[in-house]
Motif scaffolding. Structure first.
Motif, short mmCIF file in Angstrom:
data_model
loop_
_atom_site.label_atom_id
_atom_site.label_comp_id
_atom_site.label_asym_id
_atom_site.label_seq_id
_atom_site.Cartn_x
_atom_site.Cartn_y
_atom_site.Cartn_z
N ILE A 84 0.73 -1.20 0.02
CA ILE A 84 0.13 0.08 -0.06
C ILE A 84 0.93 1.22 -0.14
O ILE A 84 1.80 1.35 0.86
N TYR A 85 0.65 2.09 -1.16
CA TYR A 85 1.52 3.20 -1.14
C TYR A 85 0.45 4.59 -0.95
O TYR A 85 -0.63 4.61 -1.20
N ASN A 86 1.15 5.62 -0.40
CA ASN A 86 0.52 7.03 -0.26
C ASN A 86 0.78 7.70 -1.56
O ASN A 86 1.45 7.46 -2.35
N ASN A 87 -0.42 8.46 -1.59
CA ASN A 87 -0.31 9.64 -2.78
C ASN A 87 -0.16 8.94 -4.22
O ASN A 87 0.68 9.46 -4.86
N PRO A 88 -1.07 8.19 -4.61
CA PRO A 88 -1.16 7.75 -5.86
C PRO A 88 -1.57 8.77 -6.97
O PRO A 88 -2.01 9.71 -6.58
N LYS A 89 -1.05 8.68 -8.17
CA LYS A 89 -1.31 9.73 -9.24
C LYS A 89 -1.47 8.86 -10.48
O LYS A 89 -1.06 7.77 -10.64
N GLY A 90 -2.36 9.48 -11.44
CA GLY A 90 -2.47 9.04 -12.70
C GLY A 90 -3.62 7.83 -12.94
O GLY A 90 -3.74 7.25 -13.77
N LEU A 91 -4.16 7.42 -11.67
CA LEU A 91 -4.95 6.33 -11.53
C LEU A 91 -6.40 6.94 -11.41
O LEU A 91 -6.67 7.83 -10.68
N ALA A 92 -7.26 6.13 -11.60
CA ALA A 92 -8.81 6.35 -11.60
C ALA A 92 -9.11 6.61 -10.17
O ALA A 92 -8.67 5.88 -9.51
N ALA A 93 -9.63 7.99 -9.97
CA ALA A 93 -9.94 8.25 -8.52
C ALA A 93 -10.72 7.11 -7.84
O ALA A 93 -10.75 6.93 -6.52
N ASN A 94 -11.51 6.35 -8.54
CA ASN A 94 -12.21 5.09 -7.84
C ASN A 94 -11.59 3.95 -7.48
O ASN A 94 -12.06 2.82 -7.08
N THR A 95 -10.27 3.85 -7.74
CA THR A 95 -9.22 3.05 -7.38
C THR A 95 -8.65 3.24 -5.92
O THR A 95 -8.18 2.57 -5.37
N VAL A 96 -8.73 4.60 -5.83
CA VAL A 96 -8.06 5.20 -4.64
C VAL A 96 -8.73 4.92 -3.40
O VAL A 96 -9.87 5.35 -3.53
N ALA A 97 -8.09 4.53 -2.15
CA ALA A 97 -8.81 4.52 -0.82
C ALA A 97 -9.05 5.85 -0.52
O ALA A 97 -8.34 6.92 -0.85
#
Length: 181
Positions: A84-97
């Motif tokens: 689990i990583y912090n601060n994802p970027k470039g991914l669909a918003a509905n994949t992010v916790a």
């Protein structure tokens, strides 16, 4: 492979064998495609998904920072490990916790790595079951609800049996927290 890539490019869903269990997948950068996964699983969008990338280089494109400890684990792990990583970027918003984290794995499976490389983007990997039902360990255990509603079934390794899902870890500083063994 071309047919699978067309399915992914057209915002559709696939059922495919991963390095762990059979998974439901789609373009992890496309909200519309990800929404279809949630609908297939009958799952709330507030529950995040696991994303697969083909390499550490691809991982670097989708998270702000990879902790040193994570790199060590990725290089040394002999079993499928999701971090689990912090601060994802470039991914669909509905994949992010909701806490702005994302669970990502580099699969230990040649087919998955080739698929992701050829697609050129991360793909979703969530177990091929309706939410609340047991995770299928083999293709024969996948429910009709999933088989009928997924856009494409990858006809590969249908005899494959998976004993368990990936280990999920969260790294905070030098501390490794085991979320799922």
């Amino acid at each position: 492979m071309e047919e699978i890539l067309d399915i992914l490019k057209n915002r559709n869903t696939i059922l495919y064998p991963t390095d762990t269990v059979w998974g439901l997948g789609c373009d992890a950068t496309n909200e519309e495609a990800v929404k279809k996964i949630y609908q297939l699983k009958n799952r709330e969008e507030s529950k995040s998904l696991i994303i697969l990338v083909s390499s550490i280089e691809m991982l670097e494109q989708y998270v702000d920072y990879i902790p040193k400890k994570a790199l060590e684990i990725l290089r040394e792990s002999e079993k499928p490990t999701t971090i689990i990583y912090n601060n994802p970027k470039g991914l669909a918003a509905n994949t992010v916790a909701s806490d702005n984290t994302i669970a990502i794995r580099i699969p230990q499976d040649d087919f998955c790595i080739q698929l992701i490389k050829e697609f050129g983007k991360p793909i979703v990997s969530t177990s091929a079951n309706v939410s609340g039902e047991p995770t299928p360990k083999s293709f024969s255990e996948i429910s009709e609800a999933i088989l009928k509603n997924v856009d494409y079934v990858v006809n590969l390794q249908q005899e494959k049996v998976a004993e368990k899902s990936s280990t999920i870890l969260k790294i905070e500083g030098d501390t490794v927290i085991v979320i799922r063994e």
